[in-house]
Design an enzyme around this catalytic site. Sequence first.
Site, PDB file in Angstrom:
ATOM      1  N   HIS A  31       0.845  -1.201   0.000  1.00  0.00           N
ATOM      2  CA  HIS A  31       0.000   0.000   0.000  1.00  0.00           C
ATOM      3  C   HIS A  31       0.879   1.249   0.000  1.00  0.00           C
ATOM      4  O   HIS A  31       0.696   2.153  -0.816  1.00  0.00           O
ATOM      5  CB  HIS A  31      -0.920  -0.031   1.226  1.00  0.00           C
ATOM      6  CG  HIS A  31      -1.792   1.162   1.383  1.00  0.00           C
ATOM      7  ND1 HIS A  31      -3.120   1.160   1.039  1.00  0.00           N
ATOM      8  CD2 HIS A  31      -1.529   2.396   1.864  1.00  0.00           C
ATOM      9  CE1 HIS A  31      -3.644   2.355   1.301  1.00  0.00           C
ATOM     10  NE2 HIS A  31      -2.692   3.121   1.808  1.00  0.00           N
ATOM     11  N   GLU A  32       1.849   1.291   0.893  1.00  0.00           N
ATOM     12  CA  GLU A  32       2.712   2.467   0.997  1.00  0.00           C
ATOM     13  C   GLU A  32       3.634   2.606  -0.210  1.00  0.00           C
ATOM     14  O   GLU A  32       3.893   3.725  -0.669  1.00  0.00           O
ATOM     15  CB  GLU A  32       3.509   2.436   2.299  1.00  0.00           C
ATOM     16  CG  GLU A  32       2.645   2.482   3.548  1.00  0.00           C
ATOM     17  CD  GLU A  32       1.663   3.645   3.598  1.00  0.00           C
ATOM     18  OE1 GLU A  32       1.958   4.731   3.054  1.00  0.00           O
ATOM     19  OE2 GLU A  32       0.578   3.465   4.178  1.00  0.00           O
ATOM     20  N   HIS A  35       1.765   4.376  -2.797  1.00  0.00           N
ATOM     21  CA  HIS A  35       1.786   5.841  -2.618  1.00  0.00           C
ATOM     22  C   HIS A  35       3.092   6.435  -3.141  1.00  0.00           C
ATOM     23  O   HIS A  35       3.087   7.519  -3.727  1.00  0.00           O
ATOM     24  CB  HIS A  35       1.585   6.226  -1.157  1.00  0.00           C
ATOM     25  CG  HIS A  35       0.179   6.082  -0.695  1.00  0.00           C
ATOM     26  ND1 HIS A  35      -0.897   6.599  -1.363  1.00  0.00           N
ATOM     27  CD2 HIS A  35      -0.322   5.457   0.398  1.00  0.00           C
ATOM     28  CE1 HIS A  35      -2.007   6.318  -0.707  1.00  0.00           C
ATOM     29  NE2 HIS A  35      -1.687   5.616   0.362  1.00  0.00           N
ATOM     30  N   HIS A  41      -5.945   6.313  -3.204  1.00  0.00           N
ATOM     31  CA  HIS A  41      -6.886   5.410  -2.540  1.00  0.00           C
ATOM     32  C   HIS A  41      -8.108   5.198  -3.435  1.00  0.00           C
ATOM     33  O   HIS A  41      -8.198   5.756  -4.523  1.00  0.00           O
ATOM     34  CB  HIS A  41      -7.352   6.020  -1.212  1.00  0.00           C
ATOM     35  CG  HIS A  41      -6.281   6.069  -0.186  1.00  0.00           C
ATOM     36  ND1 HIS A  41      -6.020   7.197   0.550  1.00  0.00           N
ATOM     37  CD2 HIS A  41      -5.394   5.133   0.246  1.00  0.00           C
ATOM     38  CE1 HIS A  41      -5.033   6.962   1.385  1.00  0.00           C
ATOM     39  NE2 HIS A  41      -4.627   5.705   1.221  1.00  0.00           N
TER      40      HIS A  41
END
Length: 116
Positions: A31-32, A35, A41
């Site tokens: 997830h990070e 980013h 998101h």
Amino acid sequence: FLPSSNANLSPSHGFSVVKWDCATGNFSFGHEIGHNLRCQHDRATAECPAGCCGQDCFNFGFQDPDEQFRTILSYDCAGGCVRIQMYSNTIKEYNGRKVGDDDNNNARHIGDTFHI
């Protein structure tokens, strides 16, 4: 975190911080990293229900409409849903269901933006 447009950025300064017990079990590491690749998101979390929001027209995580799952960049569905280890895209499936569509496709953004 997305820096301001006038920030002095360099690929050598990119990093992610993930609590060790969330890194794999909840897929927070992926997830990070998403980013770091400027992935967004899901649309509900990004407060962009449809169309383009800023420069993003399709760079969003995906929540299954029947709340069966969510992709790695998505926050939890309203009724709760399992996070799968995939970025939203129009090709892959999870339990026979597409993990994205033309409006929710983090993988396309990564492919269009970065030559990995």
